[in-house]
Scaffold this motif. Sequence first.
Motif, PDB file in Angstrom:
ATOM      1  N   THR A  89       0.385   2.624  -5.501  1.00 61.91           N
ATOM      2  CA  THR A  89      -0.229   1.305  -5.622  1.00 61.91           C
ATOM      3  C   THR A  89      -1.714   1.457  -5.964  1.00 61.91           C
ATOM      4  O   THR A  89      -2.401   2.276  -5.351  1.00 61.91           O
ATOM      5  CB  THR A  89      -0.090   0.528  -4.293  1.00 61.91           C
ATOM      6  N   PRO A  90      -2.219   0.706  -6.952  1.00 64.81           N
ATOM      7  CA  PRO A  90      -3.670   0.770  -7.227  1.00 64.81           C
ATOM      8  C   PRO A  90      -4.461   0.453  -5.965  1.00 64.81           C
ATOM      9  O   PRO A  90      -4.240  -0.571  -5.318  1.00 64.81           O
ATOM     10  CB  PRO A  90      -3.858  -0.325  -8.298  1.00 64.81           C
ATOM     11  N   SER A  91      -5.366   1.343  -5.615  1.00 63.48           N
ATOM     12  CA  SER A  91      -6.024   1.246  -4.314  1.00 63.48           C
ATOM     13  C   SER A  91      -7.482   1.663  -4.412  1.00 63.48           C
ATOM     14  O   SER A  91      -7.998   1.950  -5.494  1.00 63.48           O
ATOM     15  CB  SER A  91      -5.309   2.141  -3.297  1.00 63.48           C
ATOM     16  N   GLU A 124     -11.881   3.459 -11.454  1.00 66.59           N
ATOM     17  CA  GLU A 124     -11.244   2.199 -11.857  1.00 66.59           C
ATOM     18  C   GLU A 124     -12.051   1.010 -11.315  1.00 66.59           C
ATOM     19  O   GLU A 124     -12.797   1.134 -10.343  1.00 66.59           O
ATOM     20  CB  GLU A 124      -9.810   2.143 -11.330  1.00 66.59           C
ATOM     21  N   HIS A 162       0.823  -1.219   0.000  1.00 67.05           N
ATOM     22  CA  HIS A 162       0.000   0.000   0.000  1.00 67.05           C
ATOM     23  C   HIS A 162       0.851   1.260   0.000  1.00 67.05           C
ATOM     24  O   HIS A 162       0.467   2.284   0.568  1.00 67.05           O
ATOM     25  CB  HIS A 162      -0.989  -0.004   1.174  1.00 67.05           C
ATOM     26  N   SER A 189      -8.966  -4.414 -10.409  1.00 72.56           N
ATOM     27  CA  SER A 189      -7.598  -3.964 -10.687  1.00 72.56           C
ATOM     28  C   SER A 189      -6.830  -3.630  -9.414  1.00 72.56           C
ATOM     29  O   SER A 189      -5.612  -3.413  -9.465  1.00 72.56           O
ATOM     30  CB  SER A 189      -7.634  -2.742 -11.602  1.00 72.56           C
ATOM     31  N   THR A 190      -7.510  -3.583  -8.274  1.00 76.24           N
ATOM     32  CA  THR A 190      -6.855  -3.200  -7.016  1.00 76.24           C
ATOM     33  C   THR A 190      -6.749  -4.354  -6.022  1.00 76.24           C
ATOM     34  O   THR A 190      -6.071  -4.223  -5.008  1.00 76.24           O
ATOM     35  CB  THR A 190      -7.633  -2.053  -6.339  1.00 76.24           C
ATOM     36  N   VAL A 218      -8.232  -4.990  -0.640  1.00 75.47           N
ATOM     37  CA  VAL A 218      -8.087  -3.793  -1.475  1.00 75.47           C
ATOM     38  C   VAL A 218      -7.408  -2.751  -0.600  1.00 75.47           C
ATOM     39  O   VAL A 218      -7.973  -2.342   0.422  1.00 75.47           O
ATOM     40  CB  VAL A 218      -9.452  -3.278  -1.971  1.00 75.47           C
ATOM     41  N   GLU A 237      -8.353   4.941  -6.381  1.00 69.92           N
ATOM     42  CA  GLU A 237      -8.614   4.879  -7.825  1.00 69.92           C
ATOM     43  C   GLU A 237     -10.044   4.416  -8.110  1.00 69.92           C
ATOM     44  O   GLU A 237     -10.658   4.843  -9.086  1.00 69.92           O
ATOM     45  CB  GLU A 237      -7.614   3.939  -8.497  1.00 69.92           C
TER      46      GLU A 237
END
Length: 364
Positions: free
Chosen positions: A140-142, A151, A136, A155-156, A169, A145
């Motif tokens: 980082t995709p979280s 998003e 995290h 993807s997270t 997530v 997003e």
Amino acid sequence: MTDPIPVQSLSAPDVSRETSGSVQMPNGTQQPTGGPHGGDDERRSALIATVPAVDDTTPVAAELAMDARRRIELQGRRFPRPPKTRIITVANQKGGVGKTTTTVNVAAGLAQSGLNVLVIDNDPQGNASTALGIEHRAGTPSVYEVLVEGESLASTVQQCPDVPNLWGVPATIDLSGSEIELVSLVSRETRLRKAIDKYLADRLAAGEERIDYVLIDCPPSLGLLTVNAFVAGREVFIPIQCEYYALEGLSQLLKTIDLIRSHLNPELRVSSILLTMYDGRTNLAQQVAGEVRSHFPAETFKTTIPRSVRISEAPSYGQTVMTYDATSTGALAYLQASRELAERGQGGSSPRRAMKAEAVGAQD
């Protein structure tokens, strides 16, 4: 006064893996378990019966006996699957009551017992991400997003490294500014709900196994992040610290839930209340527990979570207490709470009824 019970006498006897219809007792005798096809419950019951009876005059022995019973009763047991995915928001606007600790440890307890669990860290502090051992860092995709940039949740999602069927997530530092950014966005209150519903539907469409539980960890506030969590959830799980201040904000929390129920999410209800940081040696903890149980008898868990050094230590190792020390008192208490949550199904009461009970309690 009862004689002290040696610690070694409280350890669980060995359970034979053979289908001989008996188990080995501490005194060397064989105890039948219901014939050659005796079930797991019979074996567990036979073992629990061997744990010595104790009372309050020997508090240390009583705690050890309780731990022994819980180990025999819970470890290795598979919990029942809910008929559909349960989406549960873990919330309390007061800080330090054990929201994140409860979220990650109940999630780990459910996952270790054969259920598929997703934890969404909706708190900018990112403590749930730390405890689950998922990445995290900034960038980082979280969940940021998902909420702000639209998003997909898929993807997270990250796999928890310690528990096979537990996913998370993460929350990054970017989430700290999301309250301001969400104000101007369309459907600002429903963005998390739409993302979760789409993720669950896409999993089923792709032939993947269903997620049994989604647990959403909230920040200690009643802002837009918490509102998104309330709109996304179908149930509210409230951890309450066994201190006086923890009760003061409960009425405001229930009013907020009632507003969400009236205008944004008619399905929302308070289904679970868990007493945390309980110290049975103090009158205050007993009084707080008694007050909560008297006003919310159906919602309050029978299980209480004690103060525990192991629970506090686990996040510093990037773990939940369930993997850090599975035999500790704290881990066993959370495993018991996980079982209680699983067995409660979808029963509960409405926030309005809970509010009325709280108001009556405030007048007493």
